[in-house]
Design a protein around this motif. Structure first.
Motif, PDB file in Angstrom:
ATOM      1  N   ALA A  85      -8.461   5.685  20.668  1.00 38.09           N
ATOM      2  CA  ALA A  85      -7.947   6.797  21.472  1.00 38.09           C
ATOM      3  C   ALA A  85      -7.634   6.325  22.897  1.00 38.09           C
ATOM      4  O   ALA A  85      -6.600   6.704  23.470  1.00 38.09           O
ATOM      5  CB  ALA A  85      -8.963   7.932  21.499  1.00 38.09           C
ATOM      6  N   PHE A  86      -8.517   5.505  23.455  1.00 34.80           N
ATOM      7  CA  PHE A  86      -8.305   4.994  24.816  1.00 34.80           C
ATOM      8  C   PHE A  86      -7.037   4.136  24.890  1.00 34.80           C
ATOM      9  O   PHE A  86      -6.218   4.293  25.810  1.00 34.80           O
ATOM     10  CB  PHE A  86      -9.519   4.171  25.244  1.00 34.80           C
ATOM     11  CG  PHE A  86      -9.370   3.513  26.582  1.00 34.80           C
ATOM     12  CD1 PHE A  86      -9.563   4.236  27.756  1.00 34.80           C
ATOM     13  CD2 PHE A  86      -9.018   2.174  26.673  1.00 34.80           C
ATOM     14  CE1 PHE A  86      -9.408   3.633  28.995  1.00 34.80           C
ATOM     15  CE2 PHE A  86      -8.871   1.552  27.901  1.00 34.80           C
ATOM     16  CZ  PHE A  86      -9.061   2.284  29.066  1.00 34.80           C
ATOM     17  N   ILE A  87      -6.859   3.259  23.918  1.00 33.63           N
ATOM     18  CA  ILE A  87      -5.694   2.371  23.917  1.00 33.63           C
ATOM     19  C   ILE A  87      -4.412   3.164  23.722  1.00 33.63           C
ATOM     20  O   ILE A  87      -3.427   2.972  24.454  1.00 33.63           O
ATOM     21  CB  ILE A  87      -5.838   1.303  22.822  1.00 33.63           C
ATOM     22  CG1 ILE A  87      -6.985   0.352  23.154  1.00 33.63           C
ATOM     23  CG2 ILE A  87      -4.538   0.522  22.654  1.00 33.63           C
ATOM     24  CD1 ILE A  87      -7.283  -0.668  22.065  1.00 33.63           C
ATOM     25  N   LEU A  88      -4.403   4.056  22.745  1.00 26.43           N
ATOM     26  CA  LEU A  88      -3.188   4.814  22.441  1.00 26.43           C
ATOM     27  C   LEU A  88      -2.767   5.702  23.603  1.00 26.43           C
ATOM     28  O   LEU A  88      -1.573   5.831  23.895  1.00 26.43           O
ATOM     29  CB  LEU A  88      -3.399   5.653  21.179  1.00 26.43           C
ATOM     30  CG  LEU A  88      -3.518   4.870  19.870  1.00 26.43           C
ATOM     31  CD1 LEU A  88      -3.891   5.805  18.722  1.00 26.43           C
ATOM     32  CD2 LEU A  88      -2.224   4.148  19.556  1.00 26.43           C
ATOM     33  N   GLU A  89      -3.738   6.311  24.270  1.00 21.45           N
ATOM     34  CA  GLU A  89      -3.394   7.196  25.389  1.00 21.45           C
ATOM     35  C   GLU A  89      -2.859   6.404  26.581  1.00 21.45           C
ATOM     36  O   GLU A  89      -1.968   6.882  27.291  1.00 21.45           O
ATOM     37  CB  GLU A  89      -4.604   8.013  25.806  1.00 21.45           C
ATOM     38  CG  GLU A  89      -4.269   9.025  26.914  1.00 21.45           C
ATOM     39  CD  GLU A  89      -5.376  10.026  27.123  1.00 21.45           C
ATOM     40  OE1 GLU A  89      -5.075  11.227  27.286  1.00 21.45           O
ATOM     41  OE2 GLU A  89      -6.543   9.616  27.101  1.00 21.45           O
ATOM     42  N   PRO A 116      -4.450  15.063  18.942  1.00 25.57           N
ATOM     43  CA  PRO A 116      -4.236  13.695  18.427  1.00 25.57           C
ATOM     44  C   PRO A 116      -5.465  13.108  17.744  1.00 25.57           C
ATOM     45  O   PRO A 116      -5.328  12.203  16.924  1.00 25.57           O
ATOM     46  CB  PRO A 116      -3.869  12.908  19.697  1.00 25.57           C
ATOM     47  CG  PRO A 116      -4.495  13.675  20.816  1.00 25.57           C
ATOM     48  CD  PRO A 116      -4.430  15.115  20.414  1.00 25.57           C
ATOM     49  N   TRP A 117      -6.671  13.606  18.075  1.00 29.22           N
ATOM     50  CA  TRP A 117      -7.870  13.133  17.385  1.00 29.22           C
ATOM     51  C   TRP A 117      -7.764  13.407  15.891  1.00 29.22           C
ATOM     52  O   TRP A 117      -8.167  12.583  15.070  1.00 29.22           O
ATOM     53  CB  TRP A 117      -9.116  13.825  17.936  1.00 29.22           C
ATOM     54  CG  TRP A 117      -9.481  13.463  19.336  1.00 29.22           C
ATOM     55  CD1 TRP A 117      -9.267  14.205  20.454  1.00 29.22           C
ATOM     56  CD2 TRP A 117     -10.118  12.256  19.784  1.00 29.22           C
ATOM     57  NE1 TRP A 117      -9.741  13.541  21.574  1.00 29.22           N
ATOM     58  CE2 TRP A 117     -10.271  12.356  21.193  1.00 29.22           C
ATOM     59  CE3 TRP A 117     -10.590  11.118  19.132  1.00 29.22           C
ATOM     60  CZ2 TRP A 117     -10.857  11.343  21.946  1.00 29.22           C
ATOM     61  CZ3 TRP A 117     -11.175  10.112  19.877  1.00 29.22           C
ATOM     62  CH2 TRP A 117     -11.310  10.223  21.273  1.00 29.22           C
ATOM     63  N   VAL A 118      -7.204  14.573  15.568  1.00 34.24           N
ATOM     64  CA  VAL A 118      -7.129  15.014  14.176  1.00 34.24           C
ATOM     65  C   VAL A 118      -5.829  14.604  13.514  1.00 34.24           C
ATOM     66  O   VAL A 118      -5.820  13.995  12.443  1.00 34.24           O
ATOM     67  CB  VAL A 118      -7.303  16.547  14.087  1.00 34.24           C
ATOM     68  CG1 VAL A 118      -7.068  17.033  12.663  1.00 34.24           C
ATOM     69  CG2 VAL A 118      -8.683  16.946  14.578  1.00 34.24           C
ATOM     70  N   PHE A 119      -4.709  14.932  14.157  1.00 34.88           N
ATOM     71  CA  PHE A 119      -3.405  14.771  13.511  1.00 34.88           C
ATOM     72  C   PHE A 119      -2.785  13.391  13.722  1.00 34.88           C
ATOM     73  O   PHE A 119      -1.720  13.110  13.168  1.00 34.88           O
ATOM     74  CB  PHE A 119      -2.448  15.856  14.007  1.00 34.88           C
ATOM     75  CG  PHE A 119      -2.873  17.238  13.615  1.00 34.88           C
ATOM     76  CD1 PHE A 119      -2.648  17.705  12.333  1.00 34.88           C
ATOM     77  CD2 PHE A 119      -3.533  18.059  14.516  1.00 34.88           C
ATOM     78  CE1 PHE A 119      -3.050  18.974  11.961  1.00 34.88           C
ATOM     79  CE2 PHE A 119      -3.940  19.331  14.148  1.00 34.88           C
ATOM     80  CZ  PHE A 119      -3.704  19.796  12.866  1.00 34.88           C
ATOM     81  N   ASP A 150      -3.992   1.561  14.295  1.00 36.94           N
ATOM     82  CA  ASP A 150      -3.508   1.493  15.673  1.00 36.94           C
ATOM     83  C   ASP A 150      -2.138   0.837  15.746  1.00 36.94           C
ATOM     84  O   ASP A 150      -1.237   1.313  16.462  1.00 36.94           O
ATOM     85  CB  ASP A 150      -4.494   0.711  16.542  1.00 36.94           C
ATOM     86  CG  ASP A 150      -5.777   1.486  16.790  1.00 36.94           C
ATOM     87  OD1 ASP A 150      -5.819   2.681  16.457  1.00 36.94           O
ATOM     88  OD2 ASP A 150      -6.738   0.892  17.302  1.00 36.94           O
ATOM     89  N   VAL A 151      -1.979  -0.262  15.021  1.00 36.89           N
ATOM     90  CA  VAL A 151      -0.683  -0.963  15.031  1.00 36.89           C
ATOM     91  C   VAL A 151       0.399  -0.076  14.441  1.00 36.89           C
ATOM     92  O   VAL A 151       1.521   0.002  14.970  1.00 36.89           O
ATOM     93  CB  VAL A 151      -0.787  -2.288  14.249  1.00 36.89           C
ATOM     94  CG1 VAL A 151       0.606  -2.902  14.041  1.00 36.89           C
ATOM     95  CG2 VAL A 151      -1.676  -3.270  14.984  1.00 36.89           C
ATOM     96  N   TYR A 199       0.292  10.787  23.855  1.00 41.23           N
ATOM     97  CA  TYR A 199      -0.885  11.225  23.117  1.00 41.23           C
ATOM     98  C   TYR A 199      -1.988  11.634  24.090  1.00 41.23           C
ATOM     99  O   TYR A 199      -2.715  10.790  24.610  1.00 41.23           O
ATOM    100  CB  TYR A 199      -1.401  10.110  22.200  1.00 41.23           C
ATOM    101  CG  TYR A 199      -0.424   9.718  21.122  1.00 41.23           C
ATOM    102  CD1 TYR A 199       0.099  10.655  20.254  1.00 41.23           C
ATOM    103  CD2 TYR A 199      -0.026   8.385  20.988  1.00 41.23           C
ATOM    104  CE1 TYR A 199       1.003  10.295  19.266  1.00 41.23           C
ATOM    105  CE2 TYR A 199       0.861   8.008  19.997  1.00 41.23           C
ATOM    106  CZ  TYR A 199       1.377   8.966  19.141  1.00 41.23           C
ATOM    107  OH  TYR A 199       2.268   8.610  18.173  1.00 41.23           O
ATOM    108  N   PRO A 200      -2.138  12.923  24.340  1.00 48.97           N
ATOM    109  CA  PRO A 200      -3.124  13.402  25.334  1.00 48.97           C
ATOM    110  C   PRO A 200      -4.523  13.573  24.754  1.00 48.97           C
ATOM    111  O   PRO A 200      -5.027  14.700  24.610  1.00 48.97           O
ATOM    112  CB  PRO A 200      -2.532  14.748  25.758  1.00 48.97           C
ATOM    113  CG  PRO A 200      -1.858  15.245  24.513  1.00 48.97           C
ATOM    114  CD  PRO A 200      -1.346  14.029  23.787  1.00 48.97           C
ATOM    115  N   PHE A 201      -5.192  12.481  24.432  1.00 47.64           N
ATOM    116  CA  PHE A 201      -6.530  12.568  23.848  1.00 47.64           C
ATOM    117  C   PHE A 201      -7.510  13.254  24.793  1.00 47.64           C
ATOM    118  O   PHE A 201      -8.378  14.018  24.364  1.00 47.64           O
ATOM    119  CB  PHE A 201      -7.044  11.171  23.497  1.00 47.64           C
ATOM    120  CG  PHE A 201      -6.421  10.582  22.255  1.00 47.64           C
ATOM    121  CD1 PHE A 201      -6.964  10.837  21.007  1.00 47.64           C
ATOM    122  CD2 PHE A 201      -5.292   9.785  22.340  1.00 47.64           C
ATOM    123  CE1 PHE A 201      -6.398  10.301  19.864  1.00 47.64           C
ATOM    124  CE2 PHE A 201      -4.714   9.241  21.204  1.00 47.64           C
ATOM    125  CZ  PHE A 201      -5.263   9.506  19.965  1.00 47.64           C
TER     126      PHE A 201
END
Length: 258
Positions: free
Chosen positions: A133-137, A55-58, A37-38, A143-145
């Motif tokens: 995924a929640f944090i990154l989006e 974004p889940w995969v790549f 994540d960092v 990043y459209p998770f």
């Protein structure tokens, strides 16, 4: 009176608090996802365009792949050997087998503990996957998770990871009952990982327990939700086979020390 399975199981939990194996199993997914994540956040500071790939995969799977396929089996091997580390020290098994304790209960407590820790480690990985995924989006809208419906695939990822972890742990349990040094179980896990890596396209590779993590990541990449694949069936079979042989080996240790 024979010591009950429940009390022996509680004993395994208490005993493991002094061993590093427990903390490796629980902290490994936390360390991996924290680092990933960092790094993704650092790598995203100069990006402005919306991500056009899944974004889940790549994004997430791309970075956790190496950690779980290459390092996780080593962590599992350390954890499994730690269950016998105290018994091997000062030949404590000899003292243990002279007590009014059912040998099957001793072994059963270790198996139950391995199942619990495998489940917890897989569950932590699953929850951190969703949290990442929640944090990154929310931090980086690029990043459209939520644009990709991967909820069921993520759940299947958790189930597959639990099965793969338990399959590898069952083999490492057998190895740990056969050798009194932690070096050999770790070396076996390392060789299994390398063999899986260089033989990914060979037909026989599905019979290598360590390959299950490679297969898991590959199926996640394509969003596969089939739980009845050849690798999964082999892994479930391995769990029962390896635990059975580990039990027989454990019984033989008992007979040698009585």
């Amino acid at each position: 009176m024979k010591t009950s399975l429940y009390r022996l199981f509680k004993g395994e939990i208490f005993k493991s608090k002094r061993e590093l194996g427990l903390y490796f199993m629980l902290l490994f997914p936390i360390a991996v996802f924290s680092f990933v994540d960092v790094y993704i956040m650092y790598d995203s500071t100069n990006l402005t365009e919306i991500c056009t790939v899944n974004p889940w995969v790549f994004i997430l799977q791309r970075y956790i792949w190496a950690f779980y396929t290459l390092l996780y089996p080593i962590v599992i091997s350390i954890f499994c050997f730690s269950l016998f580390d105290i018994e091997y020290k000062n030949d404590y098994l000899k003292k243990l087998f002279t007590l009014p304790v059912n040998t099957s209960n001793i072994f059963g407590a270790k198996v139950l503990y391995i199942i619990m820790m495998s489940f917890m480690s897989a569950m932590i990985s699953y929850l951190l996957l969703l949290l990442s995924a929640f944090i990154l989006e929310n931090v980086y809208s690029i990043y459209p998770f939520n644009s990709y419906d991967y909820s069921f695939a993520n759940f299947i990822f958790f189930i597959r990871l639990f099965i793969a972890t338990l399959s590898i742990a069952s083999l490492q349990l057998l190895v740990s009952t056969s050798f009194k040094t932690f070096v050999i179980p770790i070396c076996i896990a390392g060789v299994g990982v390398v063999l899986s890596l260089i033989s990914q396209r060979a037909e026989f590779v599905v019979f290598i327990p360590y390959f299950s993590l490679f297969d898991l990541m590959n199926k996640y990449q394509y969003g596969s939700t089939d739980l009845l694949g050849k690798v999964e069936i082999i892994n479930v079979t391995y769990i029962f086979v390896f635990i059975t042989f580990a039990y027989l080996k454990f019984i033989s240790l008992c007979k040698k020390r009585i």
